[in-house]
Scaffold this motif. Structure first.
Motif, mmCIF file in Angstrom:
data_model
loop_
_atom_site.group_PDB
_atom_site.id
_atom_site.type_symbol
_atom_site.label_atom_id
_atom_site.label_comp_id
_atom_site.label_asym_id
_atom_site.label_seq_id
_atom_site.Cartn_x
_atom_site.Cartn_y
_atom_site.Cartn_z
ATOM 1 N N GLU A 133 -22.993 30.935 -1.609
ATOM 2 C CA GLU A 133 -22.176 31.415 -0.342
ATOM 3 C C GLU A 133 -23.239 30.891 1.190
ATOM 4 O OE1 GLU A 133 -22.614 35.605 1.904
ATOM 5 O OE2 GLU A 133 -21.650 35.450 -0.337
ATOM 6 N N ASP A 134 -24.126 30.688 0.908
ATOM 7 C CA ASP A 134 -24.837 29.696 2.138
ATOM 8 C C ASP A 134 -24.639 28.991 2.605
ATOM 9 O OD1 ASP A 134 -26.818 32.509 1.833
ATOM 10 O OD2 ASP A 134 -28.071 31.072 0.780
ATOM 11 N N ASP A 135 -24.263 27.715 1.509
ATOM 12 C CA ASP A 135 -23.540 26.582 1.715
ATOM 13 C C ASP A 135 -22.244 26.371 2.981
ATOM 14 O OD1 ASP A 135 -25.181 25.123 0.986
ATOM 15 O OD2 ASP A 135 -24.620 24.900 -1.183
ATOM 16 N N HIS A 136 -20.810 27.591 2.052
ATOM 17 C CA HIS A 136 -20.050 27.694 2.626
ATOM 18 C C HIS A 136 -20.674 28.475 4.316
ATOM 19 C CE1 HIS A 136 -16.731 28.286 0.360
ATOM 20 N NE2 HIS A 136 -17.374 27.550 -0.279
ATOM 21 N N LEU A 137 -21.481 29.367 4.482
ATOM 22 C CA LEU A 137 -22.004 29.615 5.589
ATOM 23 C C LEU A 137 -23.170 28.332 6.354
ATOM 24 C CD1 LEU A 137 -23.280 33.064 4.992
ATOM 25 C CD2 LEU A 137 -21.662 33.476 6.384
ATOM 26 N N THR A 138 -23.150 27.835 6.390
ATOM 27 C CA THR A 138 -24.000 26.658 6.770
ATOM 28 C C THR A 138 -22.663 25.999 8.070
ATOM 29 O OG1 THR A 138 -25.249 26.606 5.717
ATOM 30 C CG2 THR A 138 -25.665 24.662 7.112
ATOM 31 N N VAL A 139 -21.562 25.403 6.938
ATOM 32 C CA VAL A 139 -20.539 25.040 6.977
ATOM 33 C C VAL A 139 -20.070 25.465 8.764
ATOM 34 C CG1 VAL A 139 -18.357 23.761 6.978
ATOM 35 C CG2 VAL A 139 -20.852 23.764 5.537
ATOM 36 N N LEU A 140 -19.648 27.293 7.961
ATOM 37 C CA LEU A 140 -19.425 27.713 9.393
ATOM 38 C C LEU A 140 -19.808 27.949 10.675
ATOM 39 C CD1 LEU A 140 -18.132 30.334 6.661
ATOM 40 C CD2 LEU A 140 -16.381 29.213 8.049
ATOM 41 N N ALA A 141 -21.122 27.567 10.651
ATOM 42 C CA ALA A 141 -22.032 28.214 11.682
ATOM 43 C C ALA A 141 -22.014 26.697 12.522
ATOM 44 C CB ALA A 141 -23.599 28.575 11.249
ATOM 45 N N CYS A 163 -20.292 28.416 21.875
ATOM 46 C CA CYS A 163 -20.863 29.820 20.888
ATOM 47 C C CYS A 163 -21.810 29.204 20.564
ATOM 48 C CB CYS A 163 -19.504 29.166 19.689
ATOM 49 S SG CYS A 163 -17.635 29.498 20.611
ATOM 50 N N ALA A 164 -22.128 30.320 19.708
ATOM 51 C CA ALA A 164 -23.914 30.597 19.316
ATOM 52 C C ALA A 164 -23.481 31.769 18.084
ATOM 53 C CB ALA A 164 -24.678 30.612 19.862
ATOM 54 N N THR A 165 -23.723 31.484 16.528
ATOM 55 C CA THR A 165 -23.719 32.438 15.987
ATOM 56 C C THR A 165 -25.418 32.705 15.230
ATOM 57 O OG1 THR A 165 -25.092 30.590 14.439
ATOM 58 C CG2 THR A 165 -21.981 30.846 14.885
ATOM 59 N N ALA A 166 -24.563 34.239 14.674
ATOM 60 C CA ALA A 166 -26.278 34.505 14.694
ATOM 61 C C ALA A 166 -25.575 34.793 13.123
ATOM 62 C CB ALA A 166 -25.888 36.444 15.568
ATOM 63 N N ASP A 167 -26.533 35.444 12.064
ATOM 64 C CA ASP A 167 -26.730 35.245 10.633
ATOM 65 C C ASP A 167 -25.982 34.625 10.272
ATOM 66 O OD1 ASP A 167 -27.695 36.994 8.228
ATOM 67 O OD2 ASP A 167 -26.663 38.326 8.780
ATOM 68 N N PRO A 168 -25.953 33.468 10.456
ATOM 69 C CA PRO A 168 -26.983 32.665 10.399
ATOM 70 C C PRO A 168 -27.271 32.372 11.585
ATOM 71 C CG PRO A 168 -25.616 30.950 8.922
ATOM 72 C CD PRO A 168 -25.411 32.383 8.938
ATOM 73 N N ASP A 169 -28.274 32.195 12.157
ATOM 74 C CA ASP A 169 -28.678 31.357 13.353
ATOM 75 C C ASP A 169 -28.504 29.623 13.474
ATOM 76 O OD1 ASP A 169 -29.135 33.991 14.686
ATOM 77 O OD2 ASP A 169 -31.655 33.298 13.776
ATOM 78 N N LEU A 170 -28.244 29.523 13.916
ATOM 79 C CA LEU A 170 -27.542 27.588 14.374
ATOM 80 C C LEU A 170 -29.591 27.342 14.880
ATOM 81 C CD1 LEU A 170 -26.065 24.960 13.647
ATOM 82 C CD2 LEU A 170 -25.482 25.201 16.183
ATOM 83 N N ASP A 171 -29.935 25.974 14.187
ATOM 84 C CA ASP A 171 -31.320 25.632 14.336
ATOM 85 C C ASP A 171 -31.203 24.921 13.621
ATOM 86 O OD1 ASP A 171 -31.963 26.818 11.671
ATOM 87 O OD2 ASP A 171 -33.319 28.508 12.318
ATOM 88 N N GLU A 172 -32.961 24.441 13.899
ATOM 89 C CA GLU A 172 -32.852 23.168 13.637
ATOM 90 C C GLU A 172 -33.172 22.538 11.673
ATOM 91 O OE1 GLU A 172 -36.101 20.284 14.771
ATOM 92 O OE2 GLU A 172 -35.689 21.579 16.947
ATOM 93 N N ALA A 173 -33.306 23.891 11.175
ATOM 94 C CA ALA A 173 -32.893 24.151 10.112
ATOM 95 C C ALA A 173 -31.739 23.826 8.853
ATOM 96 C CB ALA A 173 -34.278 25.056 9.315
#
Length: 190
Positions: A133-141, A163-173
Motif C-alpha cells: 500500500e505504501d508503494d501505491h501511495l508513493t506513486v499516487l503522491a 498540488c501538494a499531498t498529505a499522508d504521505p507528504d511529498l518530501d525527498e524521502a
C-alpha cells in the motif's frame, strides 16, 4: 491521501454542453469531477514513468483490473466564482479577428481545492515487483505533485495549478522511494 490544489489563475473543466449564449460551460455542482482528477493523476504518472505502463496500470487500473483506489470530486474551502470569458480567433494572414469566431466560455476562479484518494479494495497482483500500500501511495503522491495544469485552454492561461499531498507528504524521502520503485520495475522488466 489528501491532495490540496492551489490555483494560479482561473480554470475550466467543460461539461461538453453549451447553452444559449455560452459555448463552453462548467458544472456548478461538480467543478472538478473525480474522473477528471483520476485522469490527471494517471497522465502525470505516465509522464513520470513513461517506460513503465504496467506500473501505472497496477496503481490506476485497466479494463481487465480495476483500481483499488477511489477518487472524490474536489471540494472548495472558499466558494469559487464562475465568470464568463470571451475569446476570438485571430486570422494568421491578417492578424485580425476571424469573422464568426467569437467564443464565450465559463471559467472558475478559486484559491484552493481539496480531494481525497482512498483505498476501497484489495491491491491487485502486480506483473512486476510486489507492491505494498505504501508503494501505491508513493506513486499516487508523486503523480499528484506532477499535476501543473487542468482543464481546457491551458495554453491560453487557464488551469495552472500546484498540488501538494498529505499522508504521505511529498518530501525527498518519498521522491527517493519513487525513484527506487521505478528502478525495481525497470530491472524486473529487463
Amino acid at each position: 491521501m489528501r491532495v490540496t490544489m492551489t490555483f494560479h489563475g482561473p480554470f475550466r473543466v467543460s461539461t461538453g454542453q453549451g447553452r444559449p449564449g455560452i459555448d463552453a460551460t462548467v458544472d456548478p455542482e461538480n467543478l472538478l469531477p473525480a474522473s477528471t482528477l483520476k485522469g490527471l493523476m494517471r497522465r502525470s504518472a505516465e509522464r513520470l514513468a513513461p517506460d513503465l505502463p504496467d506500473l501505472v496500470r497496477t496503481v490506476f487500473g485497466s479494463p481487465r483490473q480495476p483500481t483499488a483506489w477511489s477518487w472524490e470530486s474536489a471540494a472548495f474551502p472558499e466558494e469559487p466564482t464562475i465568470a464568463v470569458r470571451a475569446r476570438v480567433r485571430i486570422d494568421d494572414k491578417t492578424g485580425a479577428a476571424t469573422r464568426n469566431h467569437l467564443m464565450y466560455g465559463e471559467e472558475v476562479w478559486a484559491r484552493t481545492a481539496e480531494f481525497s484518494v482512498t483505498r476501497h479494495g484489495l491491491l491487485p497482483e502486480s506483473p512486476g515487483p510486489g507492491m505494498s500500500e505504501d508503494d501505491h501511495l508513493t506513486v499516487l503522491a508523486c503523480a499528484a505533485a506532477g499535476i501543473h495544469s487542468i482543464g481546457a485552454d491551458r495554453r491560453r492561461g487557464l488551469g495552472w495549478v500546484q498540488c501538494a499531498t498529505a499522508d504521505p507528504d511529498l518530501d525527498e524521502a518519498l521522491v527517493a522511494r519513487f525513484t527506487a520503485l521505478t528502478e525495481q520495475w525497470r530491472k524486473h522488466r529487463a
